[in-house]
Motif scaffolding. Structure first.
Motif, PDB file in Angstrom:
ATOM      1  N   SER A  14       0.823  -1.205   0.000  1.00 61.14           N
ATOM      2  CA  SER A  14       0.000   0.000   0.000  1.00 61.14           C
ATOM      3  C   SER A  14       0.862   1.262   0.000  1.00 61.14           C
ATOM      4  O   SER A  14       0.628   2.198  -0.778  1.00 61.14           O
ATOM      5  N   ASP A  15       1.880   1.294   0.853  1.00 59.64           N
ATOM      6  CA  ASP A  15       2.752   2.473   0.936  1.00 59.64           C
ATOM      7  C   ASP A  15       3.501   2.700  -0.375  1.00 59.64           C
ATOM      8  O   ASP A  15       3.669   3.841  -0.824  1.00 59.64           O
ATOM      9  N   PHE A  16       3.955   1.608  -0.985  1.00 53.13           N
ATOM     10  CA  PHE A  16       4.715   1.748  -2.225  1.00 53.13           C
ATOM     11  C   PHE A  16       3.850   2.342  -3.337  1.00 53.13           C
ATOM     12  O   PHE A  16       4.232   3.326  -3.976  1.00 53.13           O
ATOM     13  N   TRP A  17       2.665   1.762  -3.570  1.00 57.35           N
ATOM     14  CA  TRP A  17       1.846   2.240  -4.692  1.00 57.35           C
ATOM     15  C   TRP A  17       1.278   3.626  -4.432  1.00 57.35           C
ATOM     16  O   TRP A  17       1.081   4.409  -5.360  1.00 57.35           O
ATOM     17  N   GLU A  18       1.058   3.966  -3.175  1.00 54.55           N
ATOM     18  CA  GLU A  18       0.647   5.337  -2.881  1.00 54.55           C
ATOM     19  C   GLU A  18       1.790   6.304  -3.183  1.00 54.55           C
ATOM     20  O   GLU A  18       1.564   7.417  -3.669  1.00 54.55           O
ATOM     21  N   SER A  19       3.018   5.877  -2.930  1.00 53.32           N
ATOM     22  CA  SER A  19       4.158   6.744  -3.250  1.00 53.32           C
ATOM     23  C   SER A  19       4.270   6.963  -4.752  1.00 53.32           C
ATOM     24  O   SER A  19       4.653   8.053  -5.201  1.00 53.32           O
ATOM     25  N   ILE A  20       3.946   5.958  -5.552  1.00 49.66           N
ATOM     26  CA  ILE A  20       3.956   6.099  -7.014  1.00 49.66           C
ATOM     27  C   ILE A  20       2.892   7.110  -7.432  1.00 49.66           C
ATOM     28  O   ILE A  20       3.129   7.997  -8.265  1.00 49.66           O
ATOM     29  N   TYR A  21       1.713   6.987  -6.860  1.00 48.34           N
ATOM     30  CA  TYR A  21       0.605   7.907  -7.139  1.00 48.34           C
ATOM     31  C   TYR A  21       1.018   9.344  -6.840  1.00 48.34           C
ATOM     32  O   TYR A  21       0.744  10.271  -7.619  1.00 48.34           O
ATOM     33  N   GLN A  22       1.691   9.531  -5.712  1.00 47.14           N
ATOM     34  CA  GLN A  22       2.079  10.880  -5.284  1.00 47.14           C
ATOM     35  C   GLN A  22       3.297  11.392  -6.037  1.00 47.14           C
ATOM     36  O   GLN A  22       3.338  12.562  -6.452  1.00 47.14           O
ATOM     37  N   TYR A  23       4.299  10.538  -6.231  1.00 47.60           N
ATOM     38  CA  TYR A  23       5.531  10.964  -6.903  1.00 47.60           C
ATOM     39  C   TYR A  23       5.257  11.462  -8.322  1.00 47.60           C
ATOM     40  O   TYR A  23       5.833  12.469  -8.764  1.00 47.60           O
ATOM     41  N   PHE A  24       4.365  10.781  -9.027  1.00 47.69           N
ATOM     42  CA  PHE A  24       4.063  11.158 -10.411  1.00 47.69           C
ATOM     43  C   PHE A  24       2.925  12.171 -10.507  1.00 47.69           C
ATOM     44  O   PHE A  24       2.469  12.480 -11.613  1.00 47.69           O
ATOM     45  N   ASP A  25       2.473  12.665  -9.355  1.00 49.34           N
ATOM     46  CA  ASP A  25       1.489  13.741  -9.325  1.00 49.34           C
ATOM     47  C   ASP A  25       0.281  13.404 -10.204  1.00 49.34           C
ATOM     48  O   ASP A  25      -0.053  14.137 -11.153  1.00 49.34           O
ATOM     49  N   ILE A  26      -0.359  12.294  -9.885  1.00 52.34           N
ATOM     50  CA  ILE A  26      -1.492  11.817 -10.671  1.00 52.34           C
ATOM     51  C   ILE A  26      -2.603  12.870 -10.698  1.00 52.34           C
ATOM     52  O   ILE A  26      -2.988  13.416  -9.665  1.00 52.34           O
ATOM     53  N   ILE A  27      -3.094  13.152 -11.900  1.00 53.86           N
ATOM     54  CA  ILE A  27      -4.213  14.080 -12.066  1.00 53.86           C
ATOM     55  C   ILE A  27      -5.495  13.316 -11.733  1.00 53.86           C
ATOM     56  O   ILE A  27      -5.938  12.463 -12.507  1.00 53.86           O
ATOM     57  N   ASP A  28      -6.068  13.570 -10.587  1.00 57.00           N
ATOM     58  CA  ASP A  28      -7.312  12.904 -10.230  1.00 57.00           C
ATOM     59  C   ASP A  28      -8.426  13.934 -10.076  1.00 57.00           C
ATOM     60  O   ASP A  28      -8.183  15.119  -9.862  1.00 57.00           O
ATOM     61  N   HIS A  29      -9.650  13.460 -10.213  1.00 58.16           N
ATOM     62  CA  HIS A  29     -10.820  14.339 -10.175  1.00 58.16           C
ATOM     63  C   HIS A  29     -11.726  14.024  -8.992  1.00 58.16           C
ATOM     64  O   HIS A  29     -12.807  14.597  -8.875  1.00 58.16           O
ATOM     65  N   SER A  30     -11.296  13.096  -8.165  1.00 58.38           N
ATOM     66  CA  SER A  30     -11.960  12.786  -6.894  1.00 58.38           C
ATOM     67  C   SER A  30     -10.969  11.993  -6.056  1.00 58.38           C
ATOM     68  O   SER A  30      -9.995  11.446  -6.572  1.00 58.38           O
ATOM     69  N   ASN A  31     -11.218  11.943  -4.747  1.00 58.77           N
ATOM     70  CA  ASN A  31     -10.262  11.332  -3.831  1.00 58.77           C
ATOM     71  C   ASN A  31     -10.521   9.836  -3.644  1.00 58.77           C
ATOM     72  O   ASN A  31     -11.661   9.371  -3.697  1.00 58.77           O
ATOM     73  N   TYR A  32      -9.445   9.096  -3.397  1.00 60.28           N
ATOM     74  CA  TYR A  32      -9.596   7.669  -3.120  1.00 60.28           C
ATOM     75  C   TYR A  32      -9.789   7.439  -1.621  1.00 60.28           C
ATOM     76  O   TYR A  32      -9.352   8.231  -0.780  1.00 60.28           O
ATOM     77  N   ASP A  33     -10.471   6.317  -1.306  1.00 53.73           N
ATOM     78  CA  ASP A  33     -10.752   5.962   0.088  1.00 53.73           C
ATOM     79  C   ASP A  33      -9.582   5.231   0.722  1.00 53.73           C
ATOM     80  O   ASP A  33      -9.238   5.475   1.881  1.00 53.73           O
ATOM     81  N   GLU A  34      -8.988   4.315  -0.039  1.00 57.34           N
ATOM     82  CA  GLU A  34      -7.824   3.571   0.428  1.00 57.34           C
ATOM     83  C   GLU A  34      -7.011   3.141  -0.777  1.00 57.34           C
ATOM     84  O   GLU A  34      -7.526   3.082  -1.899  1.00 57.34           O
ATOM     85  N   VAL A  35      -5.739   2.832  -0.567  1.00 59.94           N
ATOM     86  CA  VAL A  35      -4.871   2.454  -1.686  1.00 59.94           C
ATOM     87  C   VAL A  35      -5.277   1.100  -2.245  1.00 59.94           C
ATOM     88  O   VAL A  35      -5.479   0.944  -3.449  1.00 59.94           O
ATOM     89  N   CYS A  36      -5.392   0.106  -1.396  1.00 60.19           N
ATOM     90  CA  CYS A  36      -5.799  -1.214  -1.880  1.00 60.19           C
ATOM     91  C   CYS A  36      -6.575  -1.941  -0.794  1.00 60.19           C
ATOM     92  O   CYS A  36      -6.332  -1.756   0.403  1.00 60.19           O
ATOM     93  N   SER A  37      -7.519  -2.757  -1.241  1.00 55.46           N
ATOM     94  CA  SER A  37      -8.326  -3.527  -0.305  1.00 55.46           C
ATOM     95  C   SER A  37      -7.540  -4.754   0.152  1.00 55.46           C
ATOM     96  O   SER A  37      -6.486  -5.080  -0.389  1.00 55.46           O
ATOM     97  N   SER A  38      -8.079  -5.432   1.129  1.00 51.79           N
ATOM     98  CA  SER A  38      -7.418  -6.639   1.646  1.00 51.79           C
ATOM     99  C   SER A  38      -7.823  -7.892   0.886  1.00 51.79           C
ATOM    100  O   SER A  38      -7.381  -8.992   1.228  1.00 51.79           O
TER     101      SER A  38
END
Length: 652
Positions: A49-73
């Motif tokens: 979860s931490d790794f893929w969230e860092s990818i999302y943030q590092y590449f400054d993903i253009i999003d149009h709404s917020n996510y609830d969590e990075v990945c489900s269990s």
């Protein structure tokens, strides 16, 4: 003992790499420091979860709404990613629009062209106007029968930006092969080319396009792209040359935000076990994976030119779009790489110039064996990397690249698949290149080699298994009820873990060696072919009673595809029958489906459940003892094995 070291990155190369930039970002923003790449990789798979969230943030993903969590269990393949967010793949390409560089560089066998961003944007807006007129909406499928030309990118970007689902086949595929794929997805629109040229010879596809339109019953509209002949037309079809005359109705490209798991495109498996699987990927999963791999493992930078020799029927064409995500310019080539004694692609590398040159392992092997003059003839000083995939790259080709092409080039041998539209293993700008070995496992890919007991094994061959989910794994197969084909394709061997079907060896330093497919897929000159496609053609030939086809990888990097046939009574394998078999395979499938040899056997071995025993026979021909390659008690007709035992040494 590791093989010979051929290249190591300089301190400047390491410091200038995108991967080092990411490491510095992790230190500054996440207070994370790593001693080496292996430690970084372990963090990426242990803190998913931490790794893929860092990818999302590092590449400054253009999003149009917020996510609830990075990945489900939820376990693979049901893990949900970034639920709640909305985004668009094409929007991340257009944020790199620039007047300072080309949008696309294109060459075919007759011409060379540089396409500016203004032209690309204009074509996309024109096509979007057409799609709106035809009622194409988010989620509708668009089927394309196009070669690797700029128009394929125009149409893809226009459709993708609107949230439509893309699916493409190369026009060198036979009509039945294409119908078998497109008929699964209920497309509303068909985009087709009139023909193409290969190795100086024109191939008209007008009749094939008409047949496609007749057989794809959900297709309401057809738009023809004149390419072979600028005056080509089909009665009742729209024509791209007319569309280009119209001024775009909208001022800007329309970007429709879609859910992270909204389908981006449908790719197709080889069809080994029957009808090709319609592998469906997600907008968000492909976006994150492509940004990660193209930036960190190919080290592609804004302003560079990125080339990969591919047709639209190979997932590398889809991956080519990732270069645009990094702000680079994709270089397209449509035609035969065999032009000018295999030198046409190297001429292109000098002309552009190309900074990252990607191709298949068989092409590089062919250049070596033909003693093509490259390094001494062409100015390749801007060339930073050579990429290779599609088949294992022989060790001698590794060394040849450094002696005959460029001594300081970074060789990126990689391996992945249509299944994830990326590579599991490949290049690494922080590590050395060893003769015959792939540099490392990719970040976020929890890949291990398994022995026969399902345990981790190192320094010896094992099954390639991925233990944790990745966002770019398919969201599903189209029209796959209860995910039954999806689950059986990857998760039937090890519960909750992805078995990919490759034999892999992982060295202590993290380098890897792949030694071919462990399943029955034919890896034909770097392109995977399903045996079922071949059998479907052969079953229609009256002289044949049965058949079995294999592709055997040899130790020198070559491969050979023999076809074994059982003849009907009173039939003989003469030259006429050989020509008939080859002609039918070439016309109904493609030239790659034509075998290297045709041999008569008494019978074809089957399992008790009625399946052809392709994998055991392949293991036999690759030198494995017959007692270990198959259980004769599980053979429905055990005497059939005798014919193959008699000739097993012929391919060694």
């Amino acid at each position: 003992m590791l093989p010979k070291k051929l290249w190591s990155p300089s301190e400047a190369f390491i410091n200038d790499s995108n991967l080092t930039s990411y490491l510095n970002w992790l230190k500054d923003n996440k207070q994370l420091e790593f001693n080496n790449y292996q430690d970084l990789w372990l963090w990426s798979i242990n803190s998913v979860s931490d790794f893929w969230e860092s990818i999302y943030q590092y590449f400054d993903i253009i999003d149009h709404s917020n996510y609830d969590e990075v990945c489900s269990s939820d376990p693979m393949p049901f893990t949900k990613w970034f639920q709640g967010t909305t985004l668009n793949y094409a929007e991340h390409i257009f944020r790199h629009k620039s007047d300072d560089q080309n949008a696309i560089i294109f060459q075919n066998e007759n011409s060379f062209n540089r396409i500016e961003w203004d032209e690309l944007e204009k074509r996309v807006k024109q096509i979007q106007g057409y799609l709106i007129e035809k009622g194409i909406k988010k989620g509708d499928r668009i089927a394309a029968y196009l070669p690797n030309i700029p128009e394929a990118i125009y149409f893809f970007l226009a459709a993708n930006a609107m949230g439509a689902v893309w699916s493409c086949c190369s026009p060198d595929f036979g009509v039945e092969t294409v119908i078998e794929r497109f008929s699964q997805i209920d497309a509303k629109l068909l985009i087709a080319v009139d023909g193409y040229q290969y190795n100086g010879k024109p191939y008209s596809k007008i009749d094939d396009v008409k047949q496609l339109k007749e057989n794809l019953i959900t297709v309401k509209d057809l738009i023809l792209v004149p390419y072979l002949n600028k005056n080509s037309e089909i009665k009742g079809a729209d024509n791209f040359k007319d569309l280009k005359r119209n001024e775009p109705e909208q001022d800007e490209v329309i970007f429709t935000p879609v859910a992270f798991d909204h389908p981006i495109w449908i790719l197709y498996s080889s069809g080994t076990t029957g009808k090709p699987k319609a592998i469906t990927h997600s907008h968000g999963g492909v976006l994150l994976e492509h940004l990660k791999y193209i930036s960190f493992h190919n080290d592609v930078k804004k302003g560079e030119n990125f080339f990969w020799f591919s047709t639209t029927g190979w997932m590398m064409w889809n991956y080519l779009q990732a270069s645009m995500l990094a702000g680079a310019t994709p270089v397209l080539f449509d035609g035969s790489p065999g032009l000018n004694n295999l030198e046409v692609l190297w001429e292109l590398a000098e002309k552009c110039p190309i900074h990252h040159f990607g191709t298949s392992a068989p092409y590089l092997s062919a250049c070596m064996k033909r003693e093509v003059s490259i390094g001494s003839k062409y100015n390749l000083s801007p060339l930073r990397s050579i990429g290779s995939t599609g088949a294992p790259l022989p060790p001698e080709v590794f060394e040849w690249i450094y002696t005959e092409i460029k001594s300081d080039v970074w060789l990126c041998s990689m391996s992945g698949g249509t299944d994830v539209c990326t590579a599991f293993v490949g290049g690494n700008p922080l590590l050395s290149v060893y003769k015959g070995l792939i540099q490392s496992r990719a970040l976020g890919c929890a890949l291990f080699a398994y022995d026969n007991n399902g345990e981790h094994v190192s320094d010896s061959l094992g099954e390639m298994v991925i233990e944790k989910p990745m966002p770019s794994m398919p969201i599903y197969f189209w029209n796959d009820k209860n995910n039954s084909r999806y689950l059986s394709s990857y998760f039937s061997e090890y519960e909750g873990k992805w078995r990919h079907g490759d034999w892999i060896k992982i060295y202590e330093n993290g380098s890897l060696l792949i030694q071919g497919r462990s399943d029955a897929t034919l890896n034909r000159k770097g392109v995977r072919i399903g045996t079922a496609e071949i059998y479907n053609v052969l079953d229609k030939i009256s002289e044949l009673k049965d058949s079995l086809v294999l592709n055997i990888e040899k130790s020198d990097g070559e491969d050979i595809m023999p076809l074994f046939i059982v003849l009907n009574e009173n039939e003989n394998l003469d030259e006429d029958l050989k020509k008939k078999i080859n002609s039918e395979l070439r016309s109904q499938c493609s030239p790659r489906h034509v075998p290297d040899e045709i041999m008569v056997v008494e019978d074809i071995p089957y399992t008790l459940s009625g399946k052809k025993m392709e994998v055991p026979i392949k293991k036999l021909f690759m030198g494995m003892d017959v007692s270990k390659s198959m259980n004769k008690d599980a053979v429905k007709n055990p005497k059939s094995i005798d014919s193959f035992i008699k000739i097993k040494d012929i391919f060694n």
